[in-house]
Scaffold this motif. Structure first.
Motif, PDB file in Angstrom:
ATOM      1  N   VAL A 199       0.872  -1.176   0.000  1.00 38.33           N
ATOM      2  CA  VAL A 199       0.000   0.000   0.000  1.00 38.33           C
ATOM      3  C   VAL A 199       0.909   1.226   0.000  1.00 38.33           C
ATOM      4  O   VAL A 199       1.709   1.414   0.920  1.00 38.33           O
ATOM      5  CB  VAL A 199      -0.940   0.000   1.208  1.00 38.33           C
ATOM      6  CG1 VAL A 199      -1.789   1.276   1.224  1.00 38.33           C
ATOM      7  CG2 VAL A 199      -1.843  -1.228   1.173  1.00 38.33           C
ATOM      8  N   TYR A 200       0.788   2.048  -1.030  1.00 36.52           N
ATOM      9  CA  TYR A 200       1.785   3.092  -1.262  1.00 36.52           C
ATOM     10  C   TYR A 200       1.412   4.468  -0.711  1.00 36.52           C
ATOM     11  O   TYR A 200       2.122   5.454  -0.951  1.00 36.52           O
ATOM     12  CB  TYR A 200       2.102   3.200  -2.755  1.00 36.52           C
ATOM     13  CG  TYR A 200       0.895   3.347  -3.675  1.00 36.52           C
ATOM     14  CD1 TYR A 200       0.181   4.531  -3.759  1.00 36.52           C
ATOM     15  CD2 TYR A 200       0.485   2.274  -4.474  1.00 36.52           C
ATOM     16  CE1 TYR A 200      -0.901   4.662  -4.608  1.00 36.52           C
ATOM     17  CE2 TYR A 200      -0.592   2.379  -5.335  1.00 36.52           C
ATOM     18  CZ  TYR A 200      -1.282   3.586  -5.397  1.00 36.52           C
ATOM     19  OH  TYR A 200      -2.366   3.708  -6.239  1.00 36.52           O
ATOM     20  N   VAL A 201       0.311   4.566   0.027  1.00 34.62           N
ATOM     21  CA  VAL A 201      -0.047   5.826   0.692  1.00 34.62           C
ATOM     22  C   VAL A 201      -0.361   5.552   2.157  1.00 34.62           C
ATOM     23  O   VAL A 201      -0.734   4.436   2.528  1.00 34.62           O
ATOM     24  CB  VAL A 201      -1.254   6.510   0.016  1.00 34.62           C
ATOM     25  CG1 VAL A 201      -0.879   7.051  -1.350  1.00 34.62           C
ATOM     26  CG2 VAL A 201      -2.437   5.557  -0.094  1.00 34.62           C
ATOM     27  N   ALA A 202      -0.218   6.578   2.968  1.00 38.22           N
ATOM     28  CA  ALA A 202      -0.466   6.417   4.399  1.00 38.22           C
ATOM     29  C   ALA A 202      -1.949   6.354   4.725  1.00 38.22           C
ATOM     30  O   ALA A 202      -2.354   5.708   5.697  1.00 38.22           O
ATOM     31  CB  ALA A 202       0.186   7.565   5.176  1.00 38.22           C
ATOM     32  N   ASN A 203      -2.776   7.017   3.904  1.00 41.31           N
ATOM     33  CA  ASN A 203      -4.216   7.085   4.164  1.00 41.31           C
ATOM     34  C   ASN A 203      -5.005   6.563   2.967  1.00 41.31           C
ATOM     35  O   ASN A 203      -5.688   7.321   2.282  1.00 41.31           O
ATOM     36  CB  ASN A 203      -4.637   8.536   4.453  1.00 41.31           C
ATOM     37  CG  ASN A 203      -3.805   9.183   5.526  1.00 41.31           C
ATOM     38  OD1 ASN A 203      -3.552   8.593   6.573  1.00 41.31           O
ATOM     39  ND2 ASN A 203      -3.369  10.417   5.287  1.00 41.31           N
ATOM     40  N   PRO A 204      -4.934   5.271   2.704  1.00 48.06           N
ATOM     41  CA  PRO A 204      -5.618   4.740   1.517  1.00 48.06           C
ATOM     42  C   PRO A 204      -7.129   4.898   1.606  1.00 48.06           C
ATOM     43  O   PRO A 204      -7.715   4.796   2.678  1.00 48.06           O
ATOM     44  CB  PRO A 204      -5.216   3.264   1.512  1.00 48.06           C
ATOM     45  CG  PRO A 204      -4.888   2.953   2.934  1.00 48.06           C
ATOM     46  CD  PRO A 204      -4.273   4.210   3.486  1.00 48.06           C
ATOM     47  N   VAL A 205      -7.712   5.150   0.464  1.00 47.22           N
ATOM     48  CA  VAL A 205      -9.167   5.263   0.356  1.00 47.22           C
ATOM     49  C   VAL A 205      -9.762   3.948  -0.134  1.00 47.22           C
ATOM     50  O   VAL A 205     -10.805   3.501   0.343  1.00 47.22           O
ATOM     51  CB  VAL A 205      -9.548   6.409  -0.600  1.00 47.22           C
ATOM     52  CG1 VAL A 205     -11.070   6.506  -0.752  1.00 47.22           C
ATOM     53  CG2 VAL A 205      -8.982   7.734  -0.102  1.00 47.22           C
ATOM     54  N   GLU A 206      -9.092   3.342  -1.094  1.00 51.83           N
ATOM     55  CA  GLU A 206      -9.472   2.023  -1.599  1.00 51.83           C
ATOM     56  C   GLU A 206      -8.194   1.182  -1.655  1.00 51.83           C
ATOM     57  O   GLU A 206      -7.558   1.054  -2.705  1.00 51.83           O
ATOM     58  CB  GLU A 206     -10.114   2.134  -2.982  1.00 51.83           C
ATOM     59  CG  GLU A 206     -11.445   2.874  -3.000  1.00 51.83           C
ATOM     60  CD  GLU A 206     -12.093   2.866  -4.366  1.00 51.83           C
ATOM     61  OE1 GLU A 206     -12.185   1.777  -4.975  1.00 51.83           O
ATOM     62  OE2 GLU A 206     -12.496   3.937  -4.845  1.00 51.83           O
ATOM     63  N   ALA A 207      -7.827   0.620  -0.529  1.00 54.68           N
ATOM     64  CA  ALA A 207      -6.550  -0.081  -0.404  1.00 54.68           C
ATOM     65  C   ALA A 207      -6.451  -1.290  -1.331  1.00 54.68           C
ATOM     66  O   ALA A 207      -5.342  -1.735  -1.668  1.00 54.68           O
ATOM     67  CB  ALA A 207      -6.331  -0.515   1.044  1.00 54.68           C
ATOM     68  N   ASN A 208      -7.593  -1.831  -1.758  1.00 57.86           N
ATOM     69  CA  ASN A 208      -7.545  -2.975  -2.673  1.00 57.86           C
ATOM     70  C   ASN A 208      -6.979  -2.590  -4.034  1.00 57.86           C
ATOM     71  O   ASN A 208      -6.466  -3.448  -4.768  1.00 57.86           O
ATOM     72  CB  ASN A 208      -8.936  -3.598  -2.831  1.00 57.86           C
ATOM     73  CG  ASN A 208      -9.977  -2.580  -3.261  1.00 57.86           C
ATOM     74  OD1 ASN A 208      -9.928  -1.417  -2.847  1.00 57.86           O
ATOM     75  ND2 ASN A 208     -10.932  -3.001  -4.057  1.00 57.86           N
ATOM     76  N   PHE A 209      -7.066  -1.297  -4.388  1.00 60.07           N
ATOM     77  CA  PHE A 209      -6.488  -0.817  -5.643  1.00 60.07           C
ATOM     78  C   PHE A 209      -5.200  -0.024  -5.429  1.00 60.07           C
ATOM     79  O   PHE A 209      -4.331  -0.013  -6.298  1.00 60.07           O
ATOM     80  CB  PHE A 209      -7.491   0.050  -6.407  1.00 60.07           C
ATOM     81  CG  PHE A 209      -8.669  -0.722  -6.940  1.00 60.07           C
ATOM     82  CD1 PHE A 209      -8.502  -1.676  -7.926  1.00 60.07           C
ATOM     83  CD2 PHE A 209      -9.940  -0.504  -6.434  1.00 60.07           C
ATOM     84  CE1 PHE A 209      -9.577  -2.401  -8.406  1.00 60.07           C
ATOM     85  CE2 PHE A 209     -11.029  -1.222  -6.913  1.00 60.07           C
ATOM     86  CZ  PHE A 209     -10.850  -2.174  -7.898  1.00 60.07           C
ATOM     87  N   GLN A 210      -5.077   0.642  -4.319  1.00 61.72           N
ATOM     88  CA  GLN A 210      -3.915   1.510  -4.087  1.00 61.72           C
ATOM     89  C   GLN A 210      -2.728   0.676  -3.590  1.00 61.72           C
ATOM     90  O   GLN A 210      -2.208   0.878  -2.500  1.00 61.72           O
ATOM     91  CB  GLN A 210      -4.288   2.629  -3.110  1.00 61.72           C
ATOM     92  CG  GLN A 210      -5.304   3.592  -3.729  1.00 61.72           C
ATOM     93  CD  GLN A 210      -5.905   4.546  -2.721  1.00 61.72           C
ATOM     94  OE1 GLN A 210      -6.363   4.154  -1.642  1.00 61.72           O
ATOM     95  NE2 GLN A 210      -5.899   5.826  -3.062  1.00 61.72           N
ATOM     96  N   LYS A 211      -2.335  -0.250  -4.437  1.00 60.77           N
ATOM     97  CA  LYS A 211      -1.266  -1.201  -4.125  1.00 60.77           C
ATOM     98  C   LYS A 211      -0.215  -1.183  -5.218  1.00 60.77           C
ATOM     99  O   LYS A 211      -0.513  -0.867  -6.369  1.00 60.77           O
ATOM    100  CB  LYS A 211      -1.831  -2.620  -3.981  1.00 60.77           C
ATOM    101  CG  LYS A 211      -2.846  -2.793  -2.857  1.00 60.77           C
ATOM    102  CD  LYS A 211      -3.235  -4.251  -2.672  1.00 60.77           C
ATOM    103  CE  LYS A 211      -3.907  -4.830  -3.906  1.00 60.77           C
ATOM    104  NZ  LYS A 211      -4.419  -6.208  -3.655  1.00 60.77           N
ATOM    105  N   LEU A 212       0.984  -1.590  -4.836  1.00 56.34           N
ATOM    106  CA  LEU A 212       2.122  -1.572  -5.731  1.00 56.34           C
ATOM    107  C   LEU A 212       2.794  -2.936  -5.721  1.00 56.34           C
ATOM    108  O   LEU A 212       3.012  -3.524  -4.668  1.00 56.34           O
ATOM    109  CB  LEU A 212       3.105  -0.499  -5.248  1.00 56.34           C
ATOM    110  CG  LEU A 212       4.385  -0.218  -6.024  1.00 56.34           C
ATOM    111  CD1 LEU A 212       4.071   0.361  -7.397  1.00 56.34           C
ATOM    112  CD2 LEU A 212       5.248   0.764  -5.231  1.00 56.34           C
ATOM    113  N   ASN A 213       3.088  -3.458  -6.903  1.00 55.62           N
ATOM    114  CA  ASN A 213       3.883  -4.684  -7.045  1.00 55.62           C
ATOM    115  C   ASN A 213       5.248  -4.332  -7.616  1.00 55.62           C
ATOM    116  O   ASN A 213       5.338  -3.608  -8.619  1.00 55.62           O
ATOM    117  CB  ASN A 213       3.200  -5.687  -7.974  1.00 55.62           C
ATOM    118  CG  ASN A 213       1.949  -6.296  -7.368  1.00 55.62           C
ATOM    119  OD1 ASN A 213       1.737  -6.236  -6.167  1.00 55.62           O
ATOM    120  ND2 ASN A 213       1.114  -6.890  -8.211  1.00 55.62           N
TER     121      ASN A 213
END
Length: 486
Positions: free
Chosen positions: A53-67
């Motif tokens: 998870v690339y932000v501290a305050n995710p709104v939609e953590a299922n998409f706000q991800k980094l591989n």
């Protein structure tokens, strides 16, 4: 090498990171799995750092991800394609299609999802050539929190994460190359044009993005769906005389995207709309003050003819000529004049008949608010909105229902190229198929001409007979990336 100095570097960086970064934005190089698969007859082994998870305050953590994927050779001190663990460029592909939400791309090919499927060949080829791969997911138009500019802001935040953690990670975060197709191509161009601009800062701060910059080194974009507030005019300038259409309809059935074609003929009202949009396009082109290679202003007259049209057609001629040089037989094509193996001319109207119209006017800001792009410009409470004055005028809608000017501005790279407050990427490779009818040829031509006029390095072509698609010339893509990175 920097990977093996994890403990000492972490100690140094932890002493200067703020509390928020300590808790959530520091890359942990110990959390990986080893993956492998065969690529071009060779076993490719990587370390996979997934679902970061690339932000501290995710709104939609299922998409706000980094591989993130790193070739295993780098952990043994080896070189690949002349790159080392410290100098390897970072390939940054996104899987955005139709401005929909997108998961990050993966090393192991996922089940087919989305309008462009789950193909990961660009990732495998990039890794085999020594690139680090970092792919971010992003929110999209179907979510109340995914309206513009959410998806772009997410990708910017992922870039900031990579730069924030540059000393802890393999690769050179000053050599990030974005890649995307269609709306993903649009995102790639926006990353290259809008970097570090203050317009996006409030959105990044709200997400708790890492305290770093989001400028990138280079842009690879296939058929970018951009310049949306002017794309309706460009489409009708090109297809105005074509009244039959074959419209592609997307549907989502149990998470699987389906495509079907709908044939039809424009009615009198639609033809009238097309005529109005075509008539308005020359004024827009002329207002851009674009110049050709000799410094002469590119223009269109009231009929839509002029040296700007000649420039567009020159790319078609070059495409046909390249096809002939590679053995494609175009001798029986009635819209191209060929003499002694050289393409002399292309009949514009006949070429448009060959291409066929796909979209009904307006192609993007639909008068009934039904297009995907109408949904892009919605809000958390209003799902779809108009984004052109033309649509408001034609429908006699309340002007207050028009998307805010800043929201519209933030989704058009043309508005930021050369802006002193933005850091435009130096290198651009843009491809738009010569049979791509999802947007008009004028759209990518305006983009690359604007970039050329501002002094940026451009590689542009309309590959012959290619429809709306991307990643079809990956070997050539990585020859280009090697040329600018080495």
């Amino acid at each position: 090498m920097k990977i093996f100095l994890k403990s000492s570097i972490c100690f140094l960086m932890m002493s200067i990171f703020n509390a928020q970064a300590q808790n959530s934005l520091v890359f942990d190089s110990s959390k990986f799995v080893e993956l492998s698969q065969e690529v071009n007859g060779k076993l490719l082994k990587v370390r996979a750092y997934e679902n970061i998870v690339y932000v501290a305050n995710p709104v939609e953590a299922n998409f706000q991800k980094l591989n993130i994927y790193v070739p295993e050779e780098y952990f043994n001190g080896e070189k690949i394609n002349g790159f080392t663990v410290e100098t390897a460029p970072i390939f940054f592909p996104n899987k955005v299609g139709g401005y929909m939400p997108a998961m990050p791309a993966t090393f192991i090919n996922p089940p087919q999802r989305g309008p462009f499927g789950g193909n990961n060949q660009s990732i495998l080829l990039a890794l085999s050539k020594g690139y680090i791969v970092a792919s971010a997911g992003a929110r999209g138009r179907t979510s109340p929190t995914g309206k513009a500019p959410a998806g772009l802001v997410d990708l910017k935040a992922a870039i900031r994460y990579l730069k924030f953690n540059d000393k802890l990670m393999a690769g050179d975060a000053h050599k990030i190359i974005s890649n995307g197709t269609s709306a993903g191509g649009a995102m790639s161009t926006l990353l290259g044009a809008t970097a570090n601009h203050p317009d996006y800062e409030p959105y990044l701060k709200a997400l708790g993005a890492a305290t770093a910059t989001d400028d990138i080194f280079a842009v690879s974009a296939y058929c970018p769906i951009i310049n949306l507030e002017n794309a309706d005019m460009a489409y009708e300038w090109q297809f105005n005389k074509i009244h039959n259409y074959k419209k592609m309809i997307f549907s989502n059935v149990n998470g699987e995207f389906k495509r079907e074609m709908k044939d039809g003929t424009l009615d009198a009202e639609s033809i009238n709309v097309s005529d109005k949009l075509k008539k308005a396009f020359p004024a827009y082109v002329n207002s851009l003050n674009l110049k050709d290679n000799e410094g002469k202003k590119l223009e269109l007259d009231g009929n839509g003819d002029g040296n700007f049209k000649e420039l567009v057609m020159s790319y078609i001629l070059a495409s046909a000529q390249k096809a002939i040089s590679t053995g494609v037989d175009l001798s029986k094509v009635d819209f191209i004049e060929i003499k002694d193996g050289k393409v002399i001319s292309v009949d514009f109207d006949k070429y448009m008949t060959y291409m066929e119209r796909m979209k009904t006017p307006p192609a993007f800001d639909a008068l009934d608010n039904s297009s995907p792009e109408n949904q892009v410009f919605g809000t958390a409470t209003v799902d779809k909105r108009h984004f052109t004055n033309f649509a408001i005028q034609q429908t006699a809608s309340d002007p207050s229902t028009l998307a805010e000017s800043l929201q519209i501005k933030m989704m058009n790279p043309i508005n930021y190229i050369g802006d002193a407050q933005a850091k435009t990427a130096k290198h651009w490779r843009v491809r738009h198929g010569a049979k791509d009818k999802d947007t008009g040829f004028a759209v990518p031509v305006i983009l690359v001409t604007t970039l050329k006029n501002k002094g940026f390095n451009i590689d542009f072509a309309l590959p012959w007979d290619k429809p709306h698609s991307g990643d079809y010339d990956l070997e050539e893509l990585f020859i280009w990336t090697d040329s600018i990175c080495k």
